[in-house]
Design a protein around this motif. Structure first.
Motif, PDB file in Angstrom:
ATOM      1  N   THR A 108       0.829  -1.206   0.000  1.00 37.27           N
ATOM      2  CA  THR A 108       0.000   0.000   0.000  1.00 37.27           C
ATOM      3  C   THR A 108       0.866   1.259   0.000  1.00 37.27           C
ATOM      4  OG1 THR A 108      -0.077   0.141   2.419  1.00 37.27           O
ATOM      5  CG2 THR A 108      -1.790  -1.174   1.326  1.00 37.27           C
ATOM      6  N   GLY A 109       2.147   1.102   0.282  1.00 38.97           N
ATOM      7  CA  GLY A 109       3.035   2.250   0.418  1.00 38.97           C
ATOM      8  C   GLY A 109       3.145   2.730   1.853  1.00 38.97           C
ATOM      9  N   ASP A 110       2.399   2.105   2.753  1.00 35.49           N
ATOM     10  CA  ASP A 110       2.397   2.448   4.180  1.00 35.49           C
ATOM     11  C   ASP A 110       2.816   1.198   4.946  1.00 35.49           C
ATOM     12  OD1 ASP A 110       1.503   2.658   6.897  1.00 35.49           O
ATOM     13  OD2 ASP A 110       0.090   4.231   6.325  1.00 35.49           O
ATOM     14  N   THR A 111       4.010   1.211   5.501  1.00 32.48           N
ATOM     15  CA  THR A 111       4.568   0.030   6.160  1.00 32.48           C
ATOM     16  C   THR A 111       3.686  -0.487   7.290  1.00 32.48           C
ATOM     17  OG1 THR A 111       6.783   0.823   5.629  1.00 32.48           O
ATOM     18  CG2 THR A 111       6.626  -0.887   7.296  1.00 32.48           C
ATOM     19  N   LYS A 112       3.189   0.418   8.148  1.00 36.34           N
ATOM     20  CA  LYS A 112       2.332  -0.016   9.252  1.00 36.34           C
ATOM     21  C   LYS A 112       1.039  -0.639   8.736  1.00 36.34           C
ATOM     22  CE  LYS A 112       1.890   1.991  13.366  1.00 36.34           C
ATOM     23  NZ  LYS A 112       1.662   3.011  14.409  1.00 36.34           N
ATOM     24  N   LEU A 113       0.470  -0.047   7.713  1.00 43.10           N
ATOM     25  CA  LEU A 113      -0.758  -0.575   7.135  1.00 43.10           C
ATOM     26  C   LEU A 113      -0.508  -1.931   6.493  1.00 43.10           C
ATOM     27  CD1 LEU A 113      -3.755  -0.160   6.521  1.00 43.10           C
ATOM     28  CD2 LEU A 113      -3.071   1.127   4.479  1.00 43.10           C
ATOM     29  N   ASP A 114       0.612  -2.059   5.775  1.00 47.19           N
ATOM     30  CA  ASP A 114       0.965  -3.352   5.174  1.00 47.19           C
ATOM     31  C   ASP A 114       1.102  -4.433   6.245  1.00 47.19           C
ATOM     32  OD1 ASP A 114       0.975  -2.245   2.642  1.00 47.19           O
ATOM     33  OD2 ASP A 114       3.168  -2.112   2.522  1.00 47.19           O
ATOM     34  N   GLN A 115       1.721  -4.084   7.376  1.00 48.79           N
ATOM     35  CA  GLN A 115       1.873  -5.049   8.470  1.00 48.79           C
ATOM     36  C   GLN A 115       0.514  -5.441   9.035  1.00 48.79           C
ATOM     37  OE1 GLN A 115       4.523  -2.951  11.088  1.00 48.79           O
ATOM     38  NE2 GLN A 115       6.350  -3.762  10.098  1.00 48.79           N
ATOM     39  N   ALA A 116      -0.377  -4.478   9.221  1.00 53.11           N
ATOM     40  CA  ALA A 116      -1.709  -4.751   9.751  1.00 53.11           C
ATOM     41  C   ALA A 116      -2.504  -5.628   8.788  1.00 53.11           C
ATOM     42  CB  ALA A 116      -2.464  -3.442  10.022  1.00 53.11           C
ATOM     43  N   VAL A 117      -2.430  -5.333   7.498  1.00 56.11           N
ATOM     44  CA  VAL A 117      -3.133  -6.120   6.485  1.00 56.11           C
ATOM     45  C   VAL A 117      -2.566  -7.541   6.446  1.00 56.11           C
ATOM     46  CG1 VAL A 117      -3.467  -6.397   3.990  1.00 56.11           C
ATOM     47  CG2 VAL A 117      -3.866  -4.176   5.075  1.00 56.11           C
ATOM     48  N   GLY A 118      -1.253  -7.658   6.462  1.00 58.74           N
ATOM     49  CA  GLY A 118      -0.613  -8.979   6.428  1.00 58.74           C
ATOM     50  C   GLY A 118      -1.006  -9.823   7.627  1.00 58.74           C
ATOM     51  N   GLN A 119      -1.004  -9.213   8.802  1.00 59.16           N
ATOM     52  CA  GLN A 119      -1.386  -9.937  10.011  1.00 59.16           C
ATOM     53  C   GLN A 119      -2.855 -10.357   9.934  1.00 59.16           C
ATOM     54  OE1 GLN A 119      -1.346  -7.791  13.768  1.00 59.16           O
ATOM     55  NE2 GLN A 119      -0.663  -9.648  14.785  1.00 59.16           N
ATOM     56  N   TRP A 120      -3.700  -9.444   9.477  1.00 56.56           N
ATOM     57  CA  TRP A 120      -5.122  -9.760   9.341  1.00 56.56           C
ATOM     58  C   TRP A 120      -5.314 -10.976   8.434  1.00 56.56           C
ATOM     59  CZ3 TRP A 120      -9.508  -8.494  11.613  1.00 56.56           C
ATOM     60  CH2 TRP A 120     -10.685  -8.899  10.998  1.00 56.56           C
ATOM     61  N   LEU A 121      -4.663 -10.972   7.288  1.00 59.99           N
ATOM     62  CA  LEU A 121      -4.851 -12.050   6.324  1.00 59.99           C
ATOM     63  C   LEU A 121      -4.282 -13.375   6.823  1.00 59.99           C
ATOM     64  CD1 LEU A 121      -4.237 -10.087   3.010  1.00 59.99           C
ATOM     65  CD2 LEU A 121      -6.423 -10.904   3.936  1.00 59.99           C
ATOM     66  N   ARG A 122      -3.283 -13.338   7.702  1.00 61.05           N
ATOM     67  CA  ARG A 122      -2.769 -14.577   8.298  1.00 61.05           C
ATOM     68  C   ARG A 122      -3.777 -15.189   9.260  1.00 61.05           C
ATOM     69  NH1 ARG A 122       1.876 -11.672   8.261  1.00 61.05           N
ATOM     70  NH2 ARG A 122       1.731 -11.038  10.432  1.00 61.05           N
ATOM     71  N   LYS A 170     -15.021 -14.415   3.352  1.00 62.24           N
ATOM     72  CA  LYS A 170     -15.683 -13.186   2.920  1.00 62.24           C
ATOM     73  C   LYS A 170     -14.893 -11.943   3.346  1.00 62.24           C
ATOM     74  CE  LYS A 170     -20.099 -10.785   3.015  1.00 62.24           C
ATOM     75  NZ  LYS A 170     -21.486 -10.793   3.476  1.00 62.24           N
ATOM     76  N   THR A 171     -14.512 -11.854   4.618  1.00 65.45           N
ATOM     77  CA  THR A 171     -13.785 -10.666   5.081  1.00 65.45           C
ATOM     78  C   THR A 171     -12.349 -10.669   4.572  1.00 65.45           C
ATOM     79  OG1 THR A 171     -13.462 -11.766   7.225  1.00 65.45           O
ATOM     80  CG2 THR A 171     -15.238 -10.136   7.078  1.00 65.45           C
ATOM     81  N   ALA A 172     -11.735 -11.845   4.459  1.00 71.14           N
ATOM     82  CA  ALA A 172     -10.376 -11.905   3.901  1.00 71.14           C
ATOM     83  C   ALA A 172     -10.387 -11.409   2.455  1.00 71.14           C
ATOM     84  CB  ALA A 172      -9.830 -13.328   3.987  1.00 71.14           C
ATOM     85  N   SER A 173     -11.393 -11.830   1.717  1.00 75.89           N
ATOM     86  CA  SER A 173     -11.522 -11.399   0.322  1.00 75.89           C
ATOM     87  C   SER A 173     -11.762  -9.893   0.224  1.00 75.89           C
ATOM     88  CB  SER A 173     -12.665 -12.163  -0.344  1.00 75.89           C
ATOM     89  OG  SER A 173     -12.836 -11.742  -1.670  1.00 75.89           O
ATOM     90  N   MET A 174     -12.549  -9.352   1.162  1.00 72.28           N
ATOM     91  CA  MET A 174     -12.794  -7.900   1.162  1.00 72.28           C
ATOM     92  C   MET A 174     -11.474  -7.143   1.290  1.00 72.28           C
ATOM     93  SD  MET A 174     -16.153  -7.727   3.642  1.00 72.28           S
ATOM     94  CE  MET A 174     -16.124  -5.938   3.809  1.00 72.28           C
ATOM     95  N   VAL A 175     -10.615  -7.587   2.203  1.00 63.16           N
ATOM     96  CA  VAL A 175      -9.330  -6.916   2.417  1.00 63.16           C
ATOM     97  C   VAL A 175      -8.431  -7.096   1.198  1.00 63.16           C
ATOM     98  CG1 VAL A 175      -7.235  -6.906   3.825  1.00 63.16           C
ATOM     99  CG2 VAL A 175      -9.476  -7.039   4.926  1.00 63.16           C
ATOM    100  N   GLN A 176      -8.377  -8.304   0.664  1.00 68.65           N
ATOM    101  CA  GLN A 176      -7.554  -8.545  -0.531  1.00 68.65           C
ATOM    102  C   GLN A 176      -8.010  -7.673  -1.695  1.00 68.65           C
ATOM    103  OE1 GLN A 176      -8.175 -12.763  -0.826  1.00 68.65           O
ATOM    104  NE2 GLN A 176      -6.359 -13.243   0.389  1.00 68.65           N
ATOM    105  N   ASP A 177      -9.317  -7.556  -1.872  1.00 63.72           N
ATOM    106  CA  ASP A 177      -9.842  -6.713  -2.954  1.00 63.72           C
ATOM    107  C   ASP A 177      -9.474  -5.249  -2.750  1.00 63.72           C
ATOM    108  OD1 ASP A 177     -10.933  -8.959  -4.138  1.00 63.72           O
ATOM    109  OD2 ASP A 177     -12.990  -8.531  -3.475  1.00 63.72           O
ATOM    110  N   LEU A 178      -9.549  -4.766  -1.503  1.00 63.82           N
ATOM    111  CA  LEU A 178      -9.175  -3.370  -1.232  1.00 63.82           C
ATOM    112  C   LEU A 178      -7.712  -3.124  -1.564  1.00 63.82           C
ATOM    113  CD1 LEU A 178     -11.096  -2.714   2.119  1.00 63.82           C
ATOM    114  CD2 LEU A 178     -11.595  -1.709  -0.125  1.00 63.82           C
ATOM    115  N   VAL A 179      -6.850  -4.089  -1.236  1.00 61.77           N
ATOM    116  CA  VAL A 179      -5.427  -3.942  -1.560  1.00 61.77           C
ATOM    117  C   VAL A 179      -5.244  -3.934  -3.076  1.00 61.77           C
ATOM    118  CG1 VAL A 179      -3.148  -5.024  -1.397  1.00 61.77           C
ATOM    119  CG2 VAL A 179      -4.635  -4.969   0.613  1.00 61.77           C
TER     120      VAL A 179
END
Length: 90
Positions: free
Chosen positions: A10-24, A30-39
């Motif tokens: 995303t260009g934001d290191t903290k946000l990338d870490q939060a997204v990565g942790q969420w997806l793990r 459904k919610t995992a796909s929502m986050v992947q689509d937003l990225v």
């Protein structure tokens, strides 16, 4: 650049870490796909809204819109909340 999960950064290191942790941890497709689509869409502001702050207990308990991320009500935030609560009460 790519995150560890193969999605574009995303260009934001903290946000990338939060997204990565969420997806793990998110096991709800459904919610995992929502986050992947937003990225994939590059929707950085929407991702920041989802991951900027954790929903908090108020006088009526937990209240938040249903959706993906730590600021919304979903399977993972309910699991995390109940685990923290059980650790405190032990």
């Amino acid at each position: 650049r790519k995150m560890d999960n193969g999605l574009s950064t995303t260009g934001d290191t903290k946000l990338d870490q939060a997204v990565g942790q969420w997806l793990r941890y998110d096991k709800n497709p459904k919610t995992a796909s929502m986050v992947q689509d937003l990225v994939k869409e590059g929707a950085v502001e929407a991702l920041k809204k989802c991951f900027s702050s954790r929903m908090e207990f108020g006088t009526a308990g937990l209240r938040a819109a249903m959706g993906a991320g730590i600021s919304c009500m979903n399977d993972l935030t309910i699991i995390q909340t109940t685990q923290v609560g059980s650790e405190i009460n032990c």
